[in-house]
Scaffold this active site. Structure first.
Site, PDB file in Angstrom:
ATOM      1  CD  GLU A  63      -2.368  -9.680   6.528  1.00  0.00           C
ATOM      2  OE1 GLU A  63      -1.616  -8.707   6.408  1.00  0.00           O
ATOM      3  OE2 GLU A  63      -2.600 -10.231   7.624  1.00  0.00           O
ATOM      4  CB  SER A  69      -3.985  -1.965   7.514  1.00  0.00           C
ATOM      5  OG  SER A  69      -4.257  -2.392   8.808  1.00  0.00           O
ATOM      6  CG  HIS A  79      -2.052  -1.015   1.010  1.00  0.00           C
ATOM      7  ND1 HIS A  79      -2.626  -1.715   2.033  1.00  0.00           N
ATOM      8  CD2 HIS A  79      -2.676  -1.434  -0.111  1.00  0.00           C
ATOM      9  CE1 HIS A  79      -3.559  -2.519   1.556  1.00  0.00           C
ATOM     10  NE2 HIS A  79      -3.609  -2.372   0.256  1.00  0.00           N
TER      11      HIS A  79
END
Ligand code: SF4
Length: 381
Positions: A151, A288, A56
């Site tokens: 994930e 995240s 990310h």
């Protein structure tokens, strides 16, 4: 060995930067990037696809795109390029988050060798193994994770292959799940409350009688602990169990956070012991682990979540991401403090160190500093 989580002070005189002791790239991300670049180098003329974002981080993904890699799906699993354009001659790289068994099978059916270009992080595979162990002992699997995160989708798919599985996003959902364990809520409502978050054929009356918890590797450690403790207590009270027999209903496992999540969060905790004016956290907005670092800092002081130094527009203005509202906002006078201005800095596991350096260089440009960045680098070399 006890790790040192005190921040590093970069003392520029009128500007003091406290850099988290651990920040930035983790093993899984470095490994995935290395495999991707090696694949490009060793396969000239081949079409190379990435299943979705490698990690990310927009800069890393743009870099890969500029070298000819194409992305098949976006970060939420929406198809950007249909799978039916693929042939057995193509290369498809599986990202560090891993992928679902369904996608893997689909690619294998086309003739693509997914195992050869698989960058799934070993710490993610460890979570899958843990779910297998839980399943083997006849527990259902509760996954604490973000239901749309790559994930968690991959982990859900692997866990579901072995045991009834439900994803809980947060404590609110864990509390809702508890009401199905205790029978406070009608089983019929479960399928609406957990739509898209339970495995096929999940039977609320049977599959919540024995449970074990695993989690996305990058969740906030305190949240994960609180959810596991809460569900354990729910089982203990509902089935009138104690320490000696709780395992009849609740699998005794440790959390499945990865080392980088622990170290980066512990380093932010260590950094927050310093009294400072503001915190800046650098990383991808859909990352995240980065958003959890922001969450920790926000509890203590004004915090700015940026994905590059370009978001620092001037010595007065910063454009930063509010991950609660999912939008960028502009804040003025973000450096208006008495001298020396004290700034805490950290970055997520998918953020290249060069971005952090860019942020530091930009900040020192706004102050009559006593030490150049080159001298500072020399001091730490
Ligand atoms: S954050 Fe942890 S699990 Fe994810 S890629 Fe990095 S080391 Fe692996």
């Amino acid at each position: 060995m006890k790790k040192d989580f005190t921040p590093t002070l970069l003392d520029f005189g009128p500007l003091e930067i406290y850099l988290a002791r651990h920040f930035g790239f983790c093993y899984g991300v470095e490994n995935a990037i290395e495999i991707s670049f090696r694949t490009i180098e060793e396969n000239p003329g081949k079409r190379i696809f990435l299943l979705s974002e490698m990690i990310h981080n927009p800069q890393v993904n743009d870099d890969l795109r500029s070298r000819g890699i194409q992305f098949l799906q976006d970060t939420y699993g929406n198809q950007l390029i249909p799978f039916d354009v693929l042939t057995a001659d193509d290369i498809v790289i599986i990202p560090a988050f891993g992928t679902t068994l369904q996608t893997e099978k689909l690619l294998n059916r086309i003739g693509i060798q997914t195992e050869k270009f698989n960058t799934t992080c070993p710490f993610v595979e460890k979570v899958w193994n843990r779910s297998e162990q839980i399943a083997k002992n006849n527990y259902s699997v509760i996954v604490h994770g973000k239901p749309r995160h790559e994930e968690t989708r991959a982990t859900f798919s692997h866990a579901s292959a072995n045991a009834p599985t439900v994803i809980v996003n947060d404590m609110k959902e864990a509390q809702m799940l508890a009401k199905y364990i205790t029978g406070e809520k009608s089983p019929d409502d479960f399928y609406k409350d957990f739509e898209g978050q339970h495995s096929e054929g999940f039977d609320v009356n049977i599959n919540l009688q024995r449970i074990g918890v695993i989690n996305q590797t990058t969740m906030l450690a305190s949240d994960t602990q609180a959810i596991a403790d809460f569900l354990k207590q729910t089982m203990r009270t509902h089935y009138e169990l104690n320490d000696s027999n709780i395992e009849e209903r609740f699998a005794d496992t440790r959390d499945t956070l990865c080392y980088a999540t622990y170290d980066n969060q512990a380093a932010v905790d260590g950094m927050l012991k310093t009294s400072a004016d503001v915190a800046i956290v650098v990383g991808g907005y859909n990352s995240s682990n980065t958003s959890h670092l922001v969450e920790l800092c926000e509890e203590k002081l004004p915090t700015y979540f940026i994905n590059s130094e370009e978001k620092i527009l001037s010595s007065r203005e910063i454009l930063h991401y509010d991950f609660h509202k999912k939008q960028e906002i502009l804040t003025s006078d973000f450096l208006q403090f008495n001298s020396p201005v004290k700034i805490l800095i950290s970055s997520g596991a998918s953020c290249p160190d060069a971005l952090v350096e860019g942020v530091i260089r930009k900040l020192i440009g706004y102050f009559p500093v006593d030490v150049s960045i080159e001298k500072m680098i020399e001091k730490f070399s």
